[in-house]
Design an enzyme around this catalytic site. Structure first.
Site, PDB file in Angstrom:
ATOM      1  N   THR A  87     -77.971  -2.454  33.444  1.00  0.00           N
ATOM      2  CA  THR A  87     -76.968  -0.910  33.799  1.00  0.00           C
ATOM      3  C   THR A  87     -78.248  -0.245  34.400  1.00  0.00           C
ATOM      4  O   THR A  87     -79.604  -0.431  34.103  1.00  0.00           O
ATOM      5  CB  THR A  87     -76.540  -0.666  32.269  1.00  0.00           C
ATOM      6  OG1 THR A  87     -77.494  -0.940  31.166  1.00  0.00           O
ATOM      7  CG2 THR A  87     -75.548  -1.890  32.382  1.00  0.00           C
ATOM      8  N   ASP A  89     -76.841   3.505  34.288  1.00  0.00           N
ATOM      9  CA  ASP A  89     -75.629   4.400  34.113  1.00  0.00           C
ATOM     10  C   ASP A  89     -75.796   5.975  34.121  1.00  0.00           C
ATOM     11  O   ASP A  89     -76.643   6.647  34.561  1.00  0.00           O
ATOM     12  CB  ASP A  89     -75.523   4.313  32.436  1.00  0.00           C
ATOM     13  CG  ASP A  89     -74.302   2.986  31.684  1.00  0.00           C
ATOM     14  OD1 ASP A  89     -74.491   2.375  32.816  1.00  0.00           O
ATOM     15  OD2 ASP A  89     -74.764   2.975  30.791  1.00  0.00           O
ATOM     16  N   GLY A 144     -69.620   6.361  33.964  1.00  0.00           N
ATOM     17  CA  GLY A 144     -70.337   6.478  33.771  1.00  0.00           C
ATOM     18  C   GLY A 144     -71.059   5.016  34.490  1.00  0.00           C
ATOM     19  O   GLY A 144     -72.330   5.056  34.821  1.00  0.00           O
ATOM     20  N   TYR A 148     -72.702  -0.498  37.880  1.00  0.00           N
ATOM     21  CA  TYR A 148     -71.688  -1.978  36.790  1.00  0.00           C
ATOM     22  C   TYR A 148     -70.338  -2.398  37.335  1.00  0.00           C
ATOM     23  O   TYR A 148     -70.373  -3.429  37.676  1.00  0.00           O
ATOM     24  CB  TYR A 148     -71.920  -1.170  35.761  1.00  0.00           C
ATOM     25  CG  TYR A 148     -71.957  -2.587  34.588  1.00  0.00           C
ATOM     26  CD1 TYR A 148     -73.554  -2.937  34.466  1.00  0.00           C
ATOM     27  CD2 TYR A 148     -70.561  -2.889  33.990  1.00  0.00           C
ATOM     28  CE1 TYR A 148     -72.861  -4.622  33.991  1.00  0.00           C
ATOM     29  CE2 TYR A 148     -70.488  -3.557  33.620  1.00  0.00           C
ATOM     30  CZ  TYR A 148     -72.317  -4.784  32.765  1.00  0.00           C
ATOM     31  OH  TYR A 148     -71.924  -5.749  32.329  1.00  0.00           O
ATOM     32  N   PRO A 178     -66.671 -10.725  28.904  1.00  0.00           N
ATOM     33  CA  PRO A 178     -67.017 -10.006  27.641  1.00  0.00           C
ATOM     34  C   PRO A 178     -66.070  -8.280  27.775  1.00  0.00           C
ATOM     35  O   PRO A 178     -66.805  -7.758  28.295  1.00  0.00           O
ATOM     36  CB  PRO A 178     -68.752 -10.810  27.491  1.00  0.00           C
ATOM     37  CG  PRO A 178     -68.994 -11.746  28.028  1.00  0.00           C
ATOM     38  CD  PRO A 178     -67.835 -10.829  29.268  1.00  0.00           C
TER      39      PRO A 178
END
Length: 241
Positions: A87, A89, A144, A148, A178
């Site tokens: 990630t 972000d 944010g 991703y 998930p």
């Protein structure tokens, strides 16, 4: 003969649980990592699972690494779990091109790299199991995380298209999405934000890596040949589709 399985991002978190689970099911499993050699070596010593280091975002590195891994394991990969992910972000109006491209490369392009290099041998042998680890945030989006969320949504489309191409050759391709799981990545979320996330999960807790691993083990089995092109949400009821 034990099936040969390779798990990217396989020495920590969900990937490590998957590697352990596949080994326990009788597979000849190996794990790929990129950055943390100390933890990877500790994982190897603890589990006896061989580890290999390369950058899954780099096609040439994947080609060289996969060749070495298959030589060590004694044959081509039959079960491929694309789990590697990062990630970076930021709100889109503050996101840098580097933050965007790094996440797309590691989380999405890596699936192309690893599948492109593995699919030929699977087609020749008439068997393959590919499991791509996506995310709840690729299904619903996340504040944010335009990079991703876009990458993980791309994994879902990639999975469906490759499943269509591969079904007649005995290869299944599925995605696991998930929700929030108790891993190092989730532990990095600020405590207040994590509390808000947990409050949104109907079962009232974070997931466990082993719960994801059990689903992957099921999809990797020879007996799961009628399941392909599917996305399995495993998120405690946080997002139902």
């Amino acid at each position: 003969m034990a099936r040969i399985a390779l798990i990217t991002g396989g020495t920590r978190g969900i990937g490590a649980a998957i590697a352990r689970s596949l080994k326990a099911s009788g597979c000849n499993a190996a794990a790929v990592y990129h950055g943390n050699a100390e933890k990877a070596e500790a994982f190897r010593r603890e589990t006896g699972i061989p580890v290999f280091q390369w950058d899954v975002a780099d096609f040439a590195a994947c080609a060289a690494g996969l060749k070495s891994a298959e030589q060590y394991l004694g044959g081509p990969v039959e079960i491929l779990v694309n789990n590697a992910g990062i990630t970076r972000d930021a709100l889109l109006h503050k996101m840098t091109p580097q933050q965007w491209s790094e996440v797309i490369a590691t989380d999405l392009t890596s699936c192309f790299n690893m599948c492109r290099l593995s699919i030929g041998a699977m087609r020749e042998r008439g068997f393959g199991r590919i499991i791509n680890i996506a995310s709840i945030n690729g299904q619903k989006g996340q504040f944010g995380q335009t990079n991703y969320s876009a990458a993980k949504a791309g994994v879902l489309g990639f999975t469906k298209a490759l499943a269509l191409e591969s079904a007649a050759k005995g290869i299944t391709v599925n995605a696991v999405a998930p929700g929030y799981v108790a891993t190092d990545m989730v532990a990095a979320v600020p405590r207040e934000a994590l509390a808000r996330i947990e409050a949104q999960i109907p079962v009232g807790r974070l997931g466990q890596a082993g719960e994801i691993a059990r689903l992957v083990q099921f999809l990797a089995a020879d007996e799961s040949g009628f399941i392909t092109g599917a996305t399995f949400s495993i998120n405690g009821g946080q997002y139902m589709i």
